[in-house]
Design an enzyme around this catalytic site. Sequence first.
Site, PDB file in Angstrom:
ATOM      1  N   GLY A   9       0.979  -1.015   0.010  1.00 33.43           N
ATOM      2  CA  GLY A   9       0.083  -0.009  -0.100  1.00 33.43           C
ATOM      3  C   GLY A   9       0.743   1.244   0.000  1.00 33.43           C
ATOM      4  CB  THR A  39      -3.394   2.302  -0.423  1.00 33.25           C
ATOM      5  OG1 THR A  39      -2.675   2.319   0.669  1.00 33.25           O
ATOM      6  CG2 THR A  39      -3.148   3.569  -1.402  1.00 33.25           C
ATOM      7  CB  ALA A  42      -7.966   5.863   1.061  1.00 36.29           C
ATOM      8  N   GLY A  44     -11.651   9.319   1.056  1.00 38.80           N
ATOM      9  CA  GLY A  44     -11.828  10.734   1.827  1.00 38.80           C
ATOM     10  C   GLY A  44     -10.672  11.668   1.180  1.00 38.80           C
ATOM     11  N   GLY A  45      -9.439  11.256   1.080  1.00 40.31           N
ATOM     12  CA  GLY A  45      -8.219  12.107   0.695  1.00 40.31           C
ATOM     13  C   GLY A  45      -7.264  12.127   1.739  1.00 40.31           C
ATOM     14  CD  GLU A 110     -12.041  13.916   4.598  1.00 43.15           C
ATOM     15  OE1 GLU A 110     -11.708  13.332   5.644  1.00 43.15           O
ATOM     16  OE2 GLU A 110     -11.964  13.828   3.492  1.00 43.15           O
ATOM     17  CG  HIS A 224     -16.056   5.504   8.133  1.00 44.81           C
ATOM     18  ND1 HIS A 224     -17.337   5.820   7.662  1.00 44.81           N
ATOM     19  CD2 HIS A 224     -15.059   6.197   7.542  1.00 44.81           C
ATOM     20  CE1 HIS A 224     -17.161   7.196   6.671  1.00 44.81           C
ATOM     21  NE2 HIS A 224     -15.525   7.294   6.916  1.00 44.81           N
ATOM     22  NE  ARG A 268     -13.385   8.869   9.667  1.00 47.26           N
ATOM     23  CZ  ARG A 268     -12.480   8.533   8.914  1.00 47.26           C
ATOM     24  NH1 ARG A 268     -11.732   7.566   9.282  1.00 47.26           N
ATOM     25  NH2 ARG A 268     -12.403   8.732   7.557  1.00 47.26           N
ATOM     26  CG  HIS A 328     -12.513   2.857   8.159  1.00 44.00           C
ATOM     27  ND1 HIS A 328     -12.502   2.547   6.873  1.00 44.00           N
ATOM     28  CD2 HIS A 328     -11.920   4.260   8.336  1.00 44.00           C
ATOM     29  CE1 HIS A 328     -12.125   3.502   6.146  1.00 44.00           C
ATOM     30  NE2 HIS A 328     -11.892   4.415   6.917  1.00 44.00           N
ATOM     31  NE  ARG A 363      -7.568   6.493  10.120  1.00 46.12           N
ATOM     32  CZ  ARG A 363      -8.302   7.098   9.401  1.00 46.12           C
ATOM     33  NH1 ARG A 363      -7.951   8.087   8.697  1.00 46.12           N
ATOM     34  NH2 ARG A 363      -9.239   6.254   8.719  1.00 46.12           N
ATOM     35  CB  SER A 368      -5.163   6.508   7.321  1.00 48.73           C
ATOM     36  OG  SER A 368      -6.029   6.901   6.350  1.00 48.73           O
TER      37      SER A 368
END
Length: 509
Positions: A9, A39, A42, A44-45, A110, A224, A268, A328, A363, A368
């Site tokens: 990843g 990876t 993913a 979200g960014g 976010e 998540h 989260r 998650h 997190r 990440s």
Amino acid sequence: MNVVVVGAGIAGMTAALHAHEAGHTVTLVTKGEVGEGCTPLAQGGIAGGYGPDDSPAAHADDTLTAGAGLGDRPAVETLVAASSARIAELIARGVAFDRAADGSLQRGREAAHSHARILHAGGDATGAAIATALTAAVRRAGIAPVERAMLTGLTVADGTVRGVELLHDGHPTVRTADAVILATGGDGQLYDHTTNPAGVTGDGIAVALAAGAAVADLEFVQFHPTVLASGPAFLISEAVRGEGAVLLDADGRRFVFDSHPDGELAPRDVVARAIAAQAARQDVPVRLDATMLGAATLARRFPTIDRVTRERGFDWSRDPLPVTPAAHYLMGGVVTDLDGRTTIRGLYAVGEVARTGVHGANRLASNSLLEGAVFGARAAAALAAPWPTGVHPGPTTPRATATPAPEPAATTGTPPFARRALQQLMWDEVGLHRTARGLERALGTIRGWIIAQQPPQSARDHEDAHLLHVAEATAAAALARRISVGAHHRADAEPAAPATARPPILETV
């Protein structure tokens, strides 16, 4: 130096590329194929795209706040200080982050971030764009990957790692190494509901435990909040809420404000528990309402989510989506210092398999991918340095001296083992809500399964063995931490300890 990197990843490929560029001989081992795993999933960014009002210091503060006071400040400061350089490197390697009309990087916000600092690629395909670019870079560098090779053990002599044991295309093999970098990801397949792909079975953590490496914080599993509650698990990015989508109960009320003043943009763990509790009260799924964004914006900003939800019969521009939490991300793992060194000489860990101290008890969204890039590069750079003597890698924050939890014995009359039974047990007793009684039941059952295990032969057998041993360590850690903090929620919690206090590292559990 002969270096074996296990995992392909963002963390593993970054480490492999940096090690290769530093002149080391690199073998990149992956359970599937290069570019697969978490990876590319993913959405979200990646955090770290700082605007004029933002800064690494503000990012660090948000990270520590989201971590419920249990993050290690030096690790967090290391992460954010390197963010601009690592993002620039990804761009140089071919990642085309989304840009505004004036050509500047487009930034999103976010949950639990105080500023818009999240960079995306392809709207909601950031991980896929990064995986594609890094895979191409690995191939250009001439790093020949060893694919379809499952990690089954570490060879260690005189306290130093000497190589890895693999099951390659079904055949046991050993590869010698001067250094091993674990980048195998987390343990999402411990749970009945997870966003992780099928191969994420805690392999790196399990073999590190078996070799005697220190682990910590396995009880901190992030669930998540928003996974589509229809068909196979499919994540609905937190960025959707960052753009303005809201969570509604069966009466159309935005209920998350009952749990946190930030509502849908709360950390989260708060949002996930609020969703689970509300769904249980009303016996219907919670709904994520993004209709106010409109069909054109949803299709442009979230093309992958738009496509998949429509394929499953939903028009989210007109109707809210049913959502549920799912396992998650693992905040804990193999304990490392700031250069990825573990407590076994020559063994490094980077990415989700590692417990760097960055995430604390929870997190922060989109940290990440950044963590994998930052610490993958740092571990590769550390290969050339002498291994420190007299230094125990690990957290730098103060530790609590709580009395260890009792050790439940194996349950008599344990039902026959099945992976699905383990996943359901972990979901029920070591999931979003935990109690001593449930954790003791889970530990007893898991230990009964471990006692009854036969020596593993196939890849599936090895995965089951890894899952069982990581499940045991996770349940034991959750039982030992009697307070509720971050992603670890005890319904029978004792009064909270000071926010900076931590229990001792678990050497082996």
